[in-house]
Write a protein that holds these residues in place. Structure first.
Motif, PDB file in Angstrom:
ATOM      1  N   LEU A  97      65.380  27.141 -66.569  1.00  0.00           N
ATOM      2  CA  LEU A  97      64.831  27.171 -64.386  1.00  0.00           C
ATOM      3  C   LEU A  97      63.337  26.169 -64.533  1.00  0.00           C
ATOM      4  O   LEU A  97      64.205  25.071 -63.264  1.00  0.00           O
ATOM      5  CB  LEU A  97      64.365  28.531 -64.196  1.00  0.00           C
ATOM      6  CG  LEU A  97      65.610  28.737 -63.471  1.00  0.00           C
ATOM      7  CD1 LEU A  97      65.176  30.869 -63.896  1.00  0.00           C
ATOM      8  CD2 LEU A  97      66.003  28.717 -62.427  1.00  0.00           C
ATOM      9  N   ALA A  98      62.604  26.257 -65.616  1.00  0.00           N
ATOM     10  CA  ALA A  98      61.627  25.059 -66.109  1.00  0.00           C
ATOM     11  C   ALA A  98      62.044  23.615 -65.916  1.00  0.00           C
ATOM     12  O   ALA A  98      61.637  23.299 -64.660  1.00  0.00           O
ATOM     13  CB  ALA A  98      60.887  25.457 -66.804  1.00  0.00           C
ATOM     14  N   GLN A  99      62.977  22.998 -66.446  1.00  0.00           N
ATOM     15  CA  GLN A  99      63.328  22.256 -66.735  1.00  0.00           C
ATOM     16  C   GLN A  99      64.327  21.782 -65.140  1.00  0.00           C
ATOM     17  O   GLN A  99      63.772  20.281 -65.066  1.00  0.00           O
ATOM     18  CB  GLN A  99      64.732  21.631 -67.718  1.00  0.00           C
ATOM     19  CG  GLN A  99      64.006  20.492 -68.663  1.00  0.00           C
ATOM     20  CD  GLN A  99      65.195  20.837 -69.590  1.00  0.00           C
ATOM     21  OE1 GLN A  99      66.315  21.497 -69.739  1.00  0.00           O
ATOM     22  NE2 GLN A  99      66.122  19.723 -70.371  1.00  0.00           N
ATOM     23  N   ALA A 100      64.917  22.553 -64.817  1.00  0.00           N
ATOM     24  CA  ALA A 100      64.927  22.577 -63.373  1.00  0.00           C
ATOM     25  C   ALA A 100      64.330  21.911 -62.813  1.00  0.00           C
ATOM     26  O   ALA A 100      64.828  21.049 -61.885  1.00  0.00           O
ATOM     27  CB  ALA A 100      66.230  23.163 -62.992  1.00  0.00           C
ATOM     28  N   ALA A 101      63.609  22.080 -62.327  1.00  0.00           N
ATOM     29  CA  ALA A 101      62.496  22.263 -60.852  1.00  0.00           C
ATOM     30  C   ALA A 101      61.550  21.278 -61.446  1.00  0.00           C
ATOM     31  O   ALA A 101      61.176  20.591 -60.356  1.00  0.00           O
ATOM     32  CB  ALA A 101      61.091  23.370 -61.512  1.00  0.00           C
ATOM     33  N   ALA A 102      60.937  20.799 -62.476  1.00  0.00           N
ATOM     34  CA  ALA A 102      60.664  19.360 -63.061  1.00  0.00           C
ATOM     35  C   ALA A 102      61.965  18.059 -63.051  1.00  0.00           C
ATOM     36  O   ALA A 102      61.371  17.463 -62.411  1.00  0.00           O
ATOM     37  CB  ALA A 102      60.519  19.922 -64.751  1.00  0.00           C
ATOM     38  N   ILE A 103      62.166  18.499 -63.589  1.00  0.00           N
ATOM     39  CA  ILE A 103      63.676  17.329 -62.051  1.00  0.00           C
ATOM     40  C   ILE A 103      63.653  17.467 -60.931  1.00  0.00           C
ATOM     41  O   ILE A 103      63.513  16.246 -60.648  1.00  0.00           O
ATOM     42  CB  ILE A 103      65.353  17.796 -63.392  1.00  0.00           C
ATOM     43  CG1 ILE A 103      65.005  17.297 -64.353  1.00  0.00           C
ATOM     44  CG2 ILE A 103      66.082  17.199 -62.387  1.00  0.00           C
ATOM     45  CD1 ILE A 103      66.865  18.051 -65.010  1.00  0.00           C
ATOM     46  N   LEU A 104      63.840  18.072 -59.757  1.00  0.00           N
ATOM     47  CA  LEU A 104      63.644  18.372 -59.034  1.00  0.00           C
ATOM     48  C   LEU A 104      62.318  17.530 -57.934  1.00  0.00           C
ATOM     49  O   LEU A 104      62.350  16.634 -57.410  1.00  0.00           O
ATOM     50  CB  LEU A 104      63.237  19.903 -57.932  1.00  0.00           C
ATOM     51  CG  LEU A 104      65.252  20.450 -58.565  1.00  0.00           C
ATOM     52  CD1 LEU A 104      65.270  21.891 -57.938  1.00  0.00           C
ATOM     53  CD2 LEU A 104      66.217  20.037 -57.257  1.00  0.00           C
ATOM     54  N   ARG A 105      60.964  17.800 -58.990  1.00  0.00           N
ATOM     55  CA  ARG A 105      59.984  17.597 -58.737  1.00  0.00           C
ATOM     56  C   ARG A 105      59.587  15.748 -59.267  1.00  0.00           C
ATOM     57  O   ARG A 105      59.455  15.624 -59.005  1.00  0.00           O
ATOM     58  CB  ARG A 105      58.810  18.065 -59.599  1.00  0.00           C
ATOM     59  CG  ARG A 105      57.760  19.235 -59.014  1.00  0.00           C
ATOM     60  CD  ARG A 105      57.124  20.079 -59.479  1.00  0.00           C
ATOM     61  NE  ARG A 105      57.264  21.179 -59.441  1.00  0.00           N
ATOM     62  CZ  ARG A 105      57.718  22.011 -60.551  1.00  0.00           C
ATOM     63  NH1 ARG A 105      57.464  21.501 -61.859  1.00  0.00           N
ATOM     64  NH2 ARG A 105      57.651  23.665 -60.613  1.00  0.00           N
ATOM     65  N   ALA A 106      60.781  15.314 -59.842  1.00  0.00           N
ATOM     66  CA  ALA A 106      60.919  14.113 -59.793  1.00  0.00           C
ATOM     67  C   ALA A 106      61.954  12.968 -58.718  1.00  0.00           C
ATOM     68  O   ALA A 106      62.391  11.996 -59.207  1.00  0.00           O
ATOM     69  CB  ALA A 106      60.918  14.100 -61.710  1.00  0.00           C
ATOM     70  N   GLY A 107      62.638  13.924 -58.343  1.00  0.00           N
ATOM     71  CA  GLY A 107      63.426  13.124 -57.027  1.00  0.00           C
ATOM     72  C   GLY A 107      64.947  13.387 -57.578  1.00  0.00           C
ATOM     73  O   GLY A 107      65.618  12.554 -56.361  1.00  0.00           O
ATOM     74  N   GLU A 108      64.895  13.836 -58.728  1.00  0.00           N
ATOM     75  CA  GLU A 108      66.912  14.098 -59.467  1.00  0.00           C
ATOM     76  C   GLU A 108      67.277  15.059 -58.585  1.00  0.00           C
ATOM     77  O   GLU A 108      66.297  15.601 -58.341  1.00  0.00           O
ATOM     78  CB  GLU A 108      66.327  13.667 -60.503  1.00  0.00           C
ATOM     79  CG  GLU A 108      65.792  12.595 -60.822  1.00  0.00           C
ATOM     80  CD  GLU A 108      67.113  11.539 -61.095  1.00  0.00           C
ATOM     81  OE1 GLU A 108      67.985  11.087 -61.069  1.00  0.00           O
ATOM     82  OE2 GLU A 108      66.131  10.620 -61.041  1.00  0.00           O
TER      83      GLU A 108
END
Ligand code: TXA
Ligand code: MG
Length: 319
Positions: free
Chosen positions: A14-25
């Protein structure tokens, strides 16, 4: 793009997913209805990537997902009707179309330039956990190429979008298996824009009134939307009491066993049928191949059966 990451449904994933979303992916996430292709709803590039990954026609606006009721006010005006419906059915498979609030901050691509926005608070614990971590609204249409069968497992997501999106969170199968019911709650009287995972009768019981179905001309640019949708690659025949030669048959009820046991529900249970609908269409699609023929047994036009038949009619529509 490189290969799509398959993330575990735990803290690390989930932490990785949130980081990906913050990067606009983009991250495909499980919800109780179907897998959603999530992107930051306030980021134009992220939203544009959603349309691109799905190959989706641009005139179709997206559903915005939230985890808390107090996040609504920033984005939309919670009408009195919507407040009642949200208290009764959120979190859950209901999407409410509401008037946009000034300063909402959403990418205009999300609403396709409309003055309204479709909001939903999903019930799935993984979707909720991701929304909490991301701490903002996520736009998420179903995680499939536009016009194809909606995904109700990680394997379905990858079959359609592998290499086109950054990641998918592996959250198992979707419990409801049909997209959310969409209601226009901008005015005092609700209008049903899409049949879905919450039966119309259940909503009518809570409101104590009948819900109007808009005329087809009202809905042409809005929900559900294009007449051919959710389609397998080959053809689909409805209300088939027996298969014709060469057809892959999907049964419903004890008298229609289906090809290789493919059935929406052997017990003729509509909730089970909703949950298995897209699984069965994916399986039949695989068995029938790109030009094969699929037939489906009749499904009664009551409760969730209406949403199931709506999906089946679109899947069968001429293309
Ligand atoms: O269950 C679901 O609703 C799934 C999961 C992922 O939450 N999402 C989903 O989203 O089905 P999507 O984008 O495939 O469907 C969005 C539908 C479209 O048919 C669109 O026309 C309608 O919502 N919609 C979005 N905004 C609208 C608006 N402002 N007015 C009317 N319809 C709207
Ligand atoms: Mg969809």
């Amino acid at each position: 793009m490189t290969k799509t990451l398959i993330l575990p449904a735990d803290d690390t994933g989930l932490a990785q997913a949130a980081a990906i979303l913050r990067a606009g992916e983009l991250v495909a996430m499980p919800t109780e209805t179907v897998y959603g292709l999530a992107g930051d709803a306030c980021n134009d590039r992220a939203v544009a990537r959603i349309f691109d990954a799905k190959n989706r026609p641009h005139f179709n606006p997206l559903i915005v997902h939230l985890s808390q009721l107090d996040q609504v006010a920033q984005i939309a005006r919670l009408t009195q009707l919507a407040g009642r419906l949200a208290h009764a059915f959120w979190p859950g498979p209901l999407t409410l179309v509401l008037p946009l609030a000034p300063g909402h901050g959403l990418s205009p691509l999300v609403t396709a330039g409309l003055e309204t926005v479709a909001l939903r608070m999903p019930a799935h614990p993984i979707a909720r956990a991701l929304l909490e971590r991301f701490n903002g609204p996520l736009a998420a249409p179903s995680a499939n190429p536009s016009g194809r069968i909606s995904p109700v497992s990680t394997a379905h997501v990858l079959a359609g979008l592998d290499g086109r999106i950054a990641a998918v969170i592996d959250g198992g199968d979707c419990a409801v298996g049909l997209e959310s019911t969409i209601l226009d709650a901008t005015g005092p009287a609700p209008r049903l824009l899409r049949e879905g995972g919450l039966a119309r009768e259940t909503i009518e019981d809570v409101l104590g009134l009948e819900i109007a179905t808009p005329s087809p001309s009202d809905t042409i640019s809005a929900p559900g939307q294009l007449r051919s949708h959710y389609a397998p690659r080959g053809s689909l025949r409805l209300n088939a009491h027996t298969p014709e030669k060469g057809e892959i048959w999907i049964g419903f009820g004890p008298d229609t066993p289906g090809t290789e046991g493919l059935t929406l529900s052997a017990k003729a249970d509509l909730t089970e049928a909703a949950a298995s609908l897209f699984h069965m269409l994916h399986k039949a699609d695989a068995l029938a191949g790109p030009t094969g023929r699929i037939a489906v047994a009749p499904v009664p036009e009551t409760g969730l059966g209406r949403a199931i038949n709506d999906r089946l009619r679109r899947a069968a529509a001429p293309r």
